[in-house]
Scaffold this motif. Structure first.
Motif, PDB file in Angstrom:
ATOM      1  N   ASP A   1       0.875  -1.167   0.000  1.00 23.20           N
ATOM      2  CA  ASP A   1       0.000   0.000   0.000  1.00 23.20           C
ATOM      3  C   ASP A   1       0.917   1.223   0.000  1.00 23.20           C
TER       4      ASP A   1
ATOM      5  N   LEU B   1       1.308  -6.254   1.277  1.00 17.25           N
ATOM      6  CA  LEU B   1       0.143  -7.007   0.825  1.00 17.25           C
ATOM      7  C   LEU B   1       0.516  -8.358   0.220  1.00 17.25           C
TER       8      LEU B   1
ATOM      9  N   ALA C   1      -3.965  -5.997  -6.910  1.00 17.48           N
ATOM     10  CA  ALA C   1      -4.098  -4.989  -5.857  1.00 17.48           C
ATOM     11  C   ALA C   1      -5.374  -4.178  -6.015  1.00 17.48           C
TER      12      ALA C   1
ATOM     13  N   SER D   1      -8.657  -6.532  -5.638  1.00 21.14           N
ATOM     14  CA  SER D   1      -8.880  -7.393  -4.478  1.00 21.14           C
ATOM     15  C   SER D   1      -8.917  -6.660  -3.142  1.00 21.14           C
ATOM     16  N   TYR D   2      -8.311  -5.483  -3.063  1.00 21.34           N
ATOM     17  CA  TYR D   2      -8.154  -4.831  -1.774  1.00 21.34           C
ATOM     18  C   TYR D   2      -9.070  -3.627  -1.612  1.00 21.34           C
ATOM     19  N   SER D   3      -9.588  -3.481  -0.407  1.00 24.92           N
ATOM     20  CA  SER D   3     -10.376  -2.300  -0.047  1.00 24.92           C
ATOM     21  C   SER D   3     -10.064  -1.950   1.399  1.00 24.92           C
ATOM     22  N   GLU D   4     -10.240  -0.695   1.734  1.00 23.43           N
ATOM     23  CA  GLU D   4      -9.969  -0.256   3.101  1.00 23.43           C
ATOM     24  C   GLU D   4     -11.085  -0.710   4.028  1.00 23.43           C
TER      25      GLU D   4
ATOM     26  N   LEU E   1      -5.860  -2.064   4.440  1.00 24.01           N
ATOM     27  CA  LEU E   1      -6.274  -2.568   3.132  1.00 24.01           C
ATOM     28  C   LEU E   1      -6.327  -4.083   3.215  1.00 24.01           C
ATOM     29  N   LEU E   2      -7.503  -4.642   2.995  1.00 31.18           N
ATOM     30  CA  LEU E   2      -7.672  -6.080   3.172  1.00 31.18           C
ATOM     31  C   LEU E   2      -8.485  -6.682   2.042  1.00 31.18           C
ATOM     32  N   GLU E   3      -8.265  -7.969   1.820  1.00 29.34           N
ATOM     33  CA  GLU E   3      -9.144  -8.734   0.959  1.00 29.34           C
ATOM     34  C   GLU E   3     -10.407  -9.084   1.736  1.00 29.34           C
TER      35      GLU E   3
ATOM     36  N   GLU F   1     -10.710 -10.913   5.376  1.00 30.29           N
ATOM     37  CA  GLU F   1      -9.437 -10.912   6.085  1.00 30.29           C
ATOM     38  C   GLU F   1      -9.499 -10.203   7.431  1.00 30.29           C
TER      39      GLU F   1
END
Length: 431
Positions: free
Chosen positions: A48, A55, A299, A302-305, A341-343, A346
């Motif tokens: 990130d 990540l 990235a 798949s990732y969101s805050e 930032l997680l999948e 998670e």
């Protein structure tokens, strides 16, 4: 007729089931393609760009050749010297015989430089940052430190200061010393080359972007128009207008030598979210970009805050003992929230753990007094933490009110009560 209809229905049902199996197989393949991001590179890492949260990583702590990605350290030291007023953008740099000869060496990335002619620091910096000009890089090293030998010392000192761990800088360019026309820095070997781990390369990129975000003003330029009348394309072919253009890419540095293979430190931003990726020792120019594209696709898709700890979080141990106070204990809670930032799914792998500075407090106690921290511990598999340490996964644990010190009269009777309570306990123990 009824038998014919039954056969038709059975055939249709079989076809539907077969089609469903095919679609399911295709979907499984697509999902696997999206989540299986193991790159065709000796080492890789994904961050990130805002927080430095790691990540993804592969073989991230092995020191490998970095080639011209080492120029990110040269950029850092040049920008630092500008900031501190030791050099200026409009400062003239006279091209000496060695720099001129290096600029004409076959097989090296260079812009045309003329011996005895003056170029500004800005011109040389743009030649280095956009077209990876090697002679221009050595010229900048000499301006900043007097000699490239002294500059290499500064590179290694700065690496230690930034917290890099698996690295060795032997020149300012990232070339093999054998390419420096016999004038490689003192104290280094004739065939040595700069090395860094993927983690250290990413950490350097992260600190460069954090400390000197203006680096992107130059790194994002797709073509260099130089005073020699030529137009030089950026080696970062993922920039706008170049053949591997990728939405959001605005830096940072490529590198390639026989020893290092093909590497790329990329950064991209979309809708306020920035990522940094590093791939090292891929097999070709094309592969370093295709593998970077796969990492960035992963990235961004798949990732969101997600909030993993809310402000005011009350832990299971929700109070702490207060000695000599009007109240015997006081409530405690976390101060501040934590977002990562997680999948998907998670967040449940992060567990809050209370760490107290002391087991009890002594009155008086003030409201908002820090008594420890709440730390997030990762219980899942894979990467976690931050490129510059895990301190970003903690919040202060503070008191939720105040407790005044009890007066002497109250303390005296408490003492008497404690004495008799203890005495009674002793008597009971006799029996």
């Amino acid at each position: 007729m009824k038998q014919y209809k039954m056969i038709s229905f059975t055939a249709i049902l079989s076809f539907v089931l077969f089609l469903g199996a095919v679609v399911s197989s295709i979907n499984s393949t697509v999902i696997a393609a999206e989540t299986d991001i193991t790159p065709n590179a000796e080492a890789a890492i994904l961050l990130d760009g805002e927080t430095g949260q790691v990540l993804y990583e592969k073989n991230a702590d092995t020191a490998l050749g970095v080639a011209s990605m080492a120029k990110m350290m040269t950029e850092y030291l040049v920008l630092e010297a500008i900031e501190e007023g030791r050099i200026s953008w409009d400062q003239d740099v006279l091209i000496n015989e060695y720099i001129y000869n290096l600029s004409r060496a076959p097989g090296l990335s260079n812009v045309g430089l003329t011996q005895g002619e003056a170029y500004t620091v800005e011109e040389l910096y743009r030649a280095m940052a956009i077209f990876s000009g090697n002679a221009a890089t050595v010229a900048l090293a000499e301006v900043v430190a007097g000699t490239e030998t002294e500059f290499v010392k500064q590179m290694n000192d700065k690496a230690a200061e930034l917290g890099l761990e698996d690295y060795k800088f032997v020149n300012s360019t990232g070339l093999n010393n054998s390419s420096l026309l016999g004038q490689y820095p003192e104290g280094t070997g004739e065939n040595e080359e700069n090395v860094m781990s993927a983690r250290d390369t990413a950490k350097l990129a992260y600190r460069l972007l954090q400390d000197y975000p203006e680096v992107l003003d130059t790194a994002s330029v797709s073509r260099l128009e130089f005073r020699d009348g030529r137009s030089y394309p950026n080696f970062n072919w993922m920039l706008p207008g170049l053949i591997y253009e990728y939405e959001g890419v605005d830096g940072l540095k490529t590198g390639s030598t026989e020893f290092a293979g093909y590497g790329f430190t990329a950064t991209a931003e979309r809708d306020g979210q920035r990522f940094i990726s590093v791939v090292m020792k891929t097999a070709s120019q094309e592969e370093r970009f295709s593998e970077t594209r796969a990492l960035l696709n992963y990235a961004f898709s798949s990732y969101s805050e997600q909030e993993v700890l809310e402000d005011g979080f009350v832990p299971e141990q929700d109070s702490i003992t207060v000695e000599k106070g009007k109240e015997a204990e006081i409530a405690i809670a976390g101060e501040g929230s934590l977002n990562l930032l997680l999948e998907s799914g998670e967040a449940e792998n992060y567990k809050p753990v209370v760490v107290l500075d002391e087991e009890s407090l002594t009155a008086p106690v003030e409201a908002g007094q820090q008594v420890g921290t709440i730390e997030l511990q990762y219980t899942g598999e894979g990467s976690s933490g931050f490129i510059d340490g895990d301190d970003k996964m903690t919040v202060p644990l503070v008191t939720q009110g105040s407790v005044e010190k009890a007066n002497w009269f109250v303390l005296m009777f408490r003492g008497i009560g404690d004495f008799f309570a203890g005495l009674w306990g002793t008597v009971i123990g006799w029996f």
